[in-house]
Design a protein around this motif. Structure first.
Motif, PDB file in Angstrom:
ATOM      1  N   GLN A   1       1.740   8.754   1.249  1.00  0.00           N
ATOM      2  CA  GLN A   1       0.361   8.295   1.466  1.00  0.00           C
ATOM      3  C   GLN A   1      -0.634   9.358   0.991  1.00  0.00           C
ATOM      4  OE1 GLN A   1       1.094   5.246   1.620  1.00  0.00           O
ATOM      5  NE2 GLN A   1      -0.189   4.605   3.323  1.00  0.00           N
TER       6      GLN A   1
ATOM      7  N   ASN B   1      -0.042   6.910  -2.426  1.00  0.00           N
ATOM      8  CA  ASN B   1      -0.857   5.897  -1.734  1.00  0.00           C
ATOM      9  C   ASN B   1      -1.046   4.618  -2.548  1.00  0.00           C
ATOM     10  OD1 ASN B   1      -2.334   4.772   0.296  1.00  0.00           O
ATOM     11  ND2 ASN B   1      -4.224   5.877  -0.150  1.00  0.00           N
TER      12      ASN B   1
ATOM     13  N   TYR C   1       0.181   0.704  -2.482  1.00  0.00           N
ATOM     14  CA  TYR C   1       0.867  -0.298  -1.663  1.00  0.00           C
ATOM     15  C   TYR C   1       1.914  -1.071  -2.476  1.00  0.00           C
ATOM     16  CZ  TYR C   1       1.591  -4.609   1.002  1.00  0.00           C
ATOM     17  OH  TYR C   1       2.156  -5.679   1.646  1.00  0.00           O
ATOM     18  N   TRP C   2       1.547  -1.451  -3.688  1.00  0.00           N
ATOM     19  CA  TRP C   2       2.457  -2.247  -4.516  1.00  0.00           C
ATOM     20  C   TRP C   2       3.746  -1.472  -4.840  1.00  0.00           C
ATOM     21  CZ3 TRP C   2       4.827  -6.214  -6.326  1.00  0.00           C
ATOM     22  CH2 TRP C   2       5.514  -6.123  -7.538  1.00  0.00           C
TER      23      TRP C   2
ATOM     24  N   THR D   1       5.921  -1.192  -1.593  1.00  0.00           N
ATOM     25  CA  THR D   1       6.606  -2.395  -1.103  1.00  0.00           C
ATOM     26  C   THR D   1       7.570  -2.973  -2.144  1.00  0.00           C
ATOM     27  OG1 THR D   1       4.619  -3.626  -1.695  1.00  0.00           O
ATOM     28  CG2 THR D   1       4.906  -3.062   0.630  1.00  0.00           C
TER      29      THR D   1
ATOM     30  N   TYR E   1       6.314  -4.041   5.241  1.00  0.00           N
ATOM     31  CA  TYR E   1       5.507  -4.697   4.206  1.00  0.00           C
ATOM     32  C   TYR E   1       4.040  -4.861   4.619  1.00  0.00           C
ATOM     33  CZ  TYR E   1       9.897  -5.617   1.830  1.00  0.00           C
ATOM     34  OH  TYR E   1      11.102  -5.468   1.186  1.00  0.00           O
ATOM     35  N   LYS E   2       3.717  -4.496   5.872  1.00  0.00           N
ATOM     36  CA  LYS E   2       2.312  -4.592   6.300  1.00  0.00           C
ATOM     37  C   LYS E   2       1.508  -3.487   5.632  1.00  0.00           C
ATOM     38  CE  LYS E   2       3.165  -6.532  10.855  1.00  0.00           C
ATOM     39  NZ  LYS E   2       3.423  -6.151  12.236  1.00  0.00           N
ATOM     40  N   ARG E   3       0.266  -3.819   5.294  1.00  0.00           N
ATOM     41  CA  ARG E   3      -0.576  -2.813   4.622  1.00  0.00           C
ATOM     42  C   ARG E   3      -0.799  -1.590   5.487  1.00  0.00           C
ATOM     43  NH1 ARG E   3      -3.032  -3.242  -0.135  1.00  0.00           N
ATOM     44  NH2 ARG E   3      -2.722  -5.248  -1.138  1.00  0.00           N
ATOM     45  N   ASP E   4      -0.936  -1.814   6.811  1.00  0.00           N
ATOM     46  CA  ASP E   4      -1.251  -0.673   7.683  1.00  0.00           C
ATOM     47  C   ASP E   4       0.001  -0.104   8.355  1.00  0.00           C
ATOM     48  OD1 ASP E   4      -0.635  -2.708   9.410  1.00  0.00           O
ATOM     49  OD2 ASP E   4      -2.339  -2.364  10.748  1.00  0.00           O
TER      50      ASP E   4
END
Ligand code: FE2
Ligand code: FE2
Length: 288
Positions: free
Chosen positions: A183, A187, A189-190, A193, A252-255
């Motif tokens: 992060q 950082n 997301y794609w 995941t 898989y959650k963004r947060d």
């Protein structure tokens, strides 16, 4: 088994490697998990992936180490590297014992080494770190499931239980370090995941493959009762893998963050058990 332990603080974080020097006795049976063919071979094949797998984790984090400015994270990275290095070494000792018993663990370790070398050339540093985060999520889920449900390891040879318990405690302890580095430094997301999706397929596929690599070398008959029992143990109503579903999907959650599950109490209980098993009260010094 004889174990020497030493807890010496090597960094200014709560993540401290606990040195072990397990000596695995030759009298430990080949089917060390409750005399069960399936479970013993499956967990031996998992153990074969640890030494090189964990060295890959360390390399992927080290790549970004110079750019980390957060002083807390810098210390935690030192703890993470120390813990993973020890895990690999101790699993190598265990794998060597199984090699002596006729399971070709060296062959599997070399296969993993070559596979990860290949990945190291093909994947960008960001993807390699994302792969580490994905596999660290797997190890943390497995570790915390064991810590929470010790009955899954019922029947395991008691000389090997400390190896798995120690590894589980430390995997849970450092579960957020690679993620925090990711992060901080990547950082994306794609990448995180999509790499988890690819790694899931690889992890399951290769685990099955490594099982057969080991199984093929054994001359005894296939124990179908053990396979049926193992499937129930993994995927039955209260099966080990079934329990992981929600924790797996949460990645898989963004947060998502690994510490959203506070597992300190579980770890402390595991550590107390380990200290009692090894008669090494100094291990509890690491409970801060
Ligand atoms: Fe580890
Ligand atoms: Fe780890």
């Amino acid at each position: 088994m004889n174990a020497k332990t030493n807890v010496k603080r090597i960094n200014n974080s709560e993540i401290q490697p606990r040195r072990m020097d397990f000596r695995f006795d030759d009298s430990i049976p080949t089917y060390w998990f409750a005399g069960d063919q399936f479970k013993s071979i499956l967990l031996t094949s998992l153990s074969c992936t640890f030494p090189e797998g964990e060295r890959f984790f360390v390399r992927s984090v080290r790549h970004y180490q110079p750019g980390i400015t957060n002083p807390v994270l810098r210390e935690e990275v030192k703890g993470f590297i120390g813990q993973e290095a020890h895990h690999g070494n101790e699993h190598e000792h265990f794998n060597a014992l199984m090699q002596k018993k006729g399971l070709p663990t060296r062959k599997v370790e070399e296969f993993v080494l070559n596979g990860l070398k290949w990945q190291g050339k093909k994947l960008s540093p960001a993807r390699q770190l994302a792969k580490t985060c994905a596999l660290e999520h797997f190890t943390a889920m497995l570790a915390e499931t064991i810590l929470e449900n010790p009955e899954y390891f019922e029947g395991m040879d008691e000389r090997l239980l400390p190896l798995w318990l120690w590894h589980a405690v430390e995997e849970s302890e450092h579960k957020a370090v690679a993620f925090d580095v990711y992060q901080d430094q990547v950082n994306n997301y794609w990448v995180r995941t999509s790499e988890m999706a690819a790694t899931t397929v690889e992890f399951v596929g290769f685990q099955i493959f490594h099982y057969f690599q080991l199984r093929a070398a054994m001359n005894d008959k296939t124990d179908w009762k053990s396979i049926a029992g193992g499937m129930k143990w993994l995927m039955g109503k209260n099966g080990f893998l079934r329990k992981l579903g929600p924790a797996y999907l949460s990645y898989y959650k963004r947060d998502f963050h690994p510490n959203q599950r506070d597992s300190r109490a579980l770890r402390d209980a595991g550590l107390r058990k380990l200290a009692t098993m090894l008669n090494r009260p100094e291990l509890l010094e690491a409970i801060v």
